[in-house]
Scaffold this active site. Structure first.
Site, PDB file in Angstrom:
ATOM      1  N   ASN A 106       0.841  -1.197   0.000  1.00 14.58           N
ATOM      2  CA  ASN A 106       0.000   0.000   0.000  1.00 14.58           C
ATOM      3  C   ASN A 106       0.879   1.251   0.000  1.00 14.58           C
ATOM      4  O   ASN A 106       2.106   1.153   0.000  1.00 14.58           O
ATOM      5  CB  ASN A 106      -0.949  -0.011   1.206  1.00 14.58           C
ATOM      6  CG  ASN A 106      -0.186  -0.069   2.512  1.00 14.58           C
ATOM      7  OD1 ASN A 106       0.558   0.830   2.855  1.00 14.58           O
ATOM      8  ND2 ASN A 106      -0.338  -1.180   3.230  1.00 14.58           N
ATOM      9  N   ASP A 117      -4.017  -6.432   5.234  1.00 12.11           N
ATOM     10  CA  ASP A 117      -4.982  -7.305   5.901  1.00 12.11           C
ATOM     11  C   ASP A 117      -4.881  -8.737   5.392  1.00 12.11           C
ATOM     12  O   ASP A 117      -5.170  -9.680   6.115  1.00 12.11           O
ATOM     13  CB  ASP A 117      -6.405  -6.776   5.677  1.00 12.11           C
ATOM     14  CG  ASP A 117      -6.637  -5.487   6.447  1.00 12.11           C
ATOM     15  OD1 ASP A 117      -6.078  -5.367   7.561  1.00 12.11           O
ATOM     16  OD2 ASP A 117      -7.347  -4.595   5.944  1.00 12.11           O
ATOM     17  N   ASP A 119      -4.011  -9.724  13.133  1.00 14.11           N
ATOM     18  CA  ASP A 119      -4.186  -8.322  13.524  1.00 14.11           C
ATOM     19  C   ASP A 119      -3.210  -8.062  14.665  1.00 14.11           C
ATOM     20  O   ASP A 119      -3.423  -8.482  15.811  1.00 14.11           O
ATOM     21  CB  ASP A 119      -5.636  -8.068  13.957  1.00 14.11           C
ATOM     22  CG  ASP A 119      -5.907  -6.578  14.121  1.00 14.11           C
ATOM     23  OD1 ASP A 119      -5.013  -5.870  14.668  1.00 14.11           O
ATOM     24  OD2 ASP A 119      -6.974  -6.108  13.705  1.00 14.11           O
ATOM     25  N   PHE A 138      -4.021   3.408  15.113  1.00 15.03           N
ATOM     26  CA  PHE A 138      -4.345   4.440  14.126  1.00 15.03           C
ATOM     27  C   PHE A 138      -5.543   3.970  13.308  1.00 15.03           C
ATOM     28  O   PHE A 138      -5.718   2.766  13.096  1.00 15.03           O
ATOM     29  CB  PHE A 138      -3.153   4.696  13.188  1.00 15.03           C
ATOM     30  CG  PHE A 138      -2.211   5.729  13.722  1.00 15.03           C
ATOM     31  CD1 PHE A 138      -1.422   5.452  14.821  1.00 15.03           C
ATOM     32  CD2 PHE A 138      -2.130   6.989  13.134  1.00 15.03           C
ATOM     33  CE1 PHE A 138      -0.563   6.408  15.340  1.00 15.03           C
ATOM     34  CE2 PHE A 138      -1.273   7.953  13.639  1.00 15.03           C
ATOM     35  CZ  PHE A 138      -0.482   7.667  14.744  1.00 15.03           C
ATOM     36  N   LYS A 176     -13.154   0.615  16.145  1.00  9.33           N
ATOM     37  CA  LYS A 176     -11.830  -0.031  16.225  1.00  9.33           C
ATOM     38  C   LYS A 176     -11.265   0.029  17.640  1.00  9.33           C
ATOM     39  O   LYS A 176     -10.661  -0.929  18.121  1.00  9.33           O
ATOM     40  CB  LYS A 176     -10.847   0.668  15.274  1.00  9.33           C
ATOM     41  CG  LYS A 176     -10.842   0.013  13.927  1.00  9.33           C
ATOM     42  CD  LYS A 176     -10.021   0.728  12.910  1.00  9.33           C
ATOM     43  CE  LYS A 176     -10.663   0.449  11.563  1.00  9.33           C
ATOM     44  NZ  LYS A 176     -10.090   1.166  10.480  1.00  9.33           N
ATOM     45  N   LYS A 195     -10.701  -3.669  19.000  1.00  6.87           N
ATOM     46  CA  LYS A 195      -9.301  -4.106  19.156  1.00  6.87           C
ATOM     47  C   LYS A 195      -8.815  -3.914  20.589  1.00  6.87           C
ATOM     48  O   LYS A 195      -7.656  -4.137  20.884  1.00  6.87           O
ATOM     49  CB  LYS A 195      -8.398  -3.336  18.183  1.00  6.87           C
ATOM     50  CG  LYS A 195      -8.774  -3.540  16.716  1.00  6.87           C
ATOM     51  CD  LYS A 195      -7.736  -2.954  15.781  1.00  6.87           C
ATOM     52  CE  LYS A 195      -8.199  -3.049  14.333  1.00  6.87           C
ATOM     53  NZ  LYS A 195      -7.118  -3.384  13.408  1.00  6.87           N
TER      54      LYS A 195
HETATM   55  O1  C5P Z   1      -8.379  -2.418  11.002  1.00  9.88           O
HETATM   56  P1  C5P Z   1      -7.436  -1.344  10.532  1.00  9.88           P
HETATM   57  O2  C5P Z   1      -6.359  -1.855   9.633  1.00  9.88           O
HETATM   58  O3  C5P Z   1      -8.096  -0.133   9.981  1.00  9.88           O
HETATM   59  O4  C5P Z   1      -6.782  -0.858  11.899  1.00  9.88           O
HETATM   60  C1  C5P Z   1      -5.736   0.058  11.932  1.00  9.88           C
HETATM   61  C2  C5P Z   1      -4.917  -0.149  13.171  1.00  9.88           C
HETATM   62  O5  C5P Z   1      -4.649  -1.527  13.395  1.00  9.88           O
HETATM   63  C3  C5P Z   1      -3.561   0.495  13.032  1.00  9.88           C
HETATM   64  O6  C5P Z   1      -3.124   0.845  14.330  1.00  9.88           O
HETATM   65  C4  C5P Z   1      -2.727  -0.638  12.453  1.00  9.88           C
HETATM   66  O7  C5P Z   1      -1.346  -0.461  12.696  1.00  9.88           O
HETATM   67  C5  C5P Z   1      -3.291  -1.840  13.188  1.00  9.88           C
HETATM   68  N1  C5P Z   1      -3.250  -3.113  12.442  1.00  9.88           N
HETATM   69  C6  C5P Z   1      -2.433  -4.128  12.869  1.00  9.88           C
HETATM   70  N2  C5P Z   1      -2.429  -5.339  12.214  1.00  9.88           N
HETATM   71  C7  C5P Z   1      -3.232  -5.559  11.170  1.00  9.88           C
HETATM   72  C8  C5P Z   1      -4.078  -4.521  10.715  1.00  9.88           C
HETATM   73  C9  C5P Z   1      -4.064  -3.321  11.365  1.00  9.88           C
HETATM   74  O8  C5P Z   1      -1.665  -3.945  13.833  1.00  9.88           O
HETATM   75  N3  C5P Z   1      -3.212  -6.707  10.546  1.00  9.88           N
END
Ligand code: C5P
Length: 421
Positions: A219, A288, A317, A338, A352, A356
């Protein structure tokens, strides 16, 4: 590069801009006070300012040549204007006249000072000074609002007797008051020390998920925000480990950097550091999904095929797992995430935060032009879970490095007190 002391007075690089107002005589005192506080000070004067105070006065007070012209080959041969723009930690314009504010609100670069302001990513502060009717004029008010939206901090103006005989708002703030706003107070310095003895782990940048030996999924994350956070934390005395995906950025001085490629490598490195982590900030744009089975050899296109189907599987995650493994007794680490969103910012970010199980989340709207991915500026909505209530704070557009300071400061102030040694 910011020095280790750039958030404190000593060594802080201040570019003092002076425009054509009678209050320019107070700029000499301002330069003196900043020097006394240990700042490095360089002065840029507009042409009109020189009718009120001479460059020689400022040169004598700062010990540095004063710049007055954009098209001065001799001065440019010393420190070019772009170099000067990069040099500054803070640009402070005092006095800032109505004319200068109007030009800057339009994004003009028609002299050295306005050019430097456009070219610099430094913190920007201005102290307006003008006749009270000029200050109250809707055009000036519009310009002041626009400049604030552009990230300028406006100090003053004060109200009272004016040099022109009027009474009202428009007096430049006194130099002592400007210095008090610019430099951290002893109380703020004591607060900064709270990062001493803490280990801060930050994930930054994108991840790269291989499809075959030469291709990958990734990305647009530049890593700039995560690197700014690492710099902000280390300058407050923390030990900082930056786990980063592939980025083209220099490591901030004093930061330990672990380079990874994939989400799983970032996951493994994050969990490995968990036992010894007080504050975890997930700033990485983690992919993801990854290819279920990356091809061992380069995928070949075939003339007869109707396309290529890739099977993707979910990556771990990272931040959710870090938060779920938090030490129940100590609450370590404090976890900051973030959320980059293009709509319904607050609702998605709150979701989130809860889902989380984060302690705090920094939400940004990545649909705004010039903010977020790849850019140097960002705005953010900070949300946190605070005992039985939920709080929030909106931070206006500003350089990522300054935003990073605010994020680190807010996180440190919420760290359970047992985290500080
Ligand atoms: O779910 P999303 O990707 O939008 O969430 C963003 C947050 O989750 C950020 O803090 C990102 O660094 C963390 N993240 C993570 N591992 C993932 C996806 C997101 O630590 N696989």
């Amino acid at each position: 590069m910011a020095t280790l002391t750039s958030n404190r007075s000593a060594g802080r690089r201040i570019l003092l801009g002076i425009s054509a107002g009678i209050a320019a005589y107070k700029s000499a005192q301002l330069a003196r006070l900043l020097k006394q506080a240990g700042c490095e000070v360089r002065v840029v004067m507009t042409e009109g300012a020189q009718a009120f105070i001479t460059p020689l006065t400022l040169q004598a007070l700062t010990g540095e040549p004063v710049r007055t012209s954009l098209l001065d080959p001799e001065a440019e041969a010393g420190m070019g204007h772009i170099e000067l723009a990069r040099w500054a930690d803070t640009i402070v314009i005092a006095p800032a006249t109505a004319d200068l504010m109007a030009r800057m609100a339009q994004g003009m670069a028609d002299d050295l000072l306005t050019t430097l302001c456009l070219a610099s990513e430094a913190e920007k502060v201005l102290a307006p000074a003008m006749n009270q009717a000029m200050w109250r004029h809707p055009a000036t008010q519009r310009n002041a609002t626009r400049l604030a939206q552009d990230g300028w901090r406006l100090l003053g103006p004060d109200s009272g007797d004016q040099a022109c005989g009027d009474v009202g708002p428009g007096r430049m703030l006194e130099p002592e008051a400007i210095v008090a706003e610019l430099l951290p107070s002893p109380a703020a310095l004591a607060q900064e020390a709270t990062a001493q003895g803490l280990h801060v782990v930050i994930t930054a940048g994108p991840t790269r998920e291989p499809l075959d030996p030469v291709r990958y999924l990734s990305n647009h994350s530049s890593g700039k925000m995560g690197f700014a956070l690492a710099d902000a934390a280390v300058q407050r005395g923390a030990r900082v480990t930056l786990i980063c995906g592939p980025v083209a950025l220099a490591t901030p001085a004093g930061v330990e950097r672990l380079d990874v490629e994939t989400a799983r490598q970032m996951h493994e490195a994050s969990l490995r550091l968990l036992d010894d982590c007080d504050l975890f900030i997930g700033c990485a744009a983690v992919a993801d999904y990854r290819a279920e089975a990356p091809a061992e050899h380069k995928l070949k296109k075939r003339d007869d095929d109707e396309g290529l189907t890739l099977r993707l599987v979910k990556n771990p995650d990272i931040i959710a797992e870090v938060a779920s493994r938090r030490d129940a007794a100590t609450g370590r680490p404090f976890v900051v995430g973030f959320a980059a969103e293009t709509r319904d910012l607050e609702a998605y970010a709150r979701d989130k935060l809860a889902r989380k199980r984060l302690d705090m989340i920094v939400a940004n709207d990545v649909s705004s032009a010039g903010l977020g991915f790849g850019s140097d500026d960002n705005a953010a909505l900070l949300l946190w879970r605070d005992g039985d209530g939920e709080g929030g704070e909106s931070l206006p557009p500003q350089p990522k490095r300054r935003l990073a300071d605010a994020v680190i400061e807010r996180a440190l102030s919420r760290l359970p007190s047992r985290h500080t040694h």
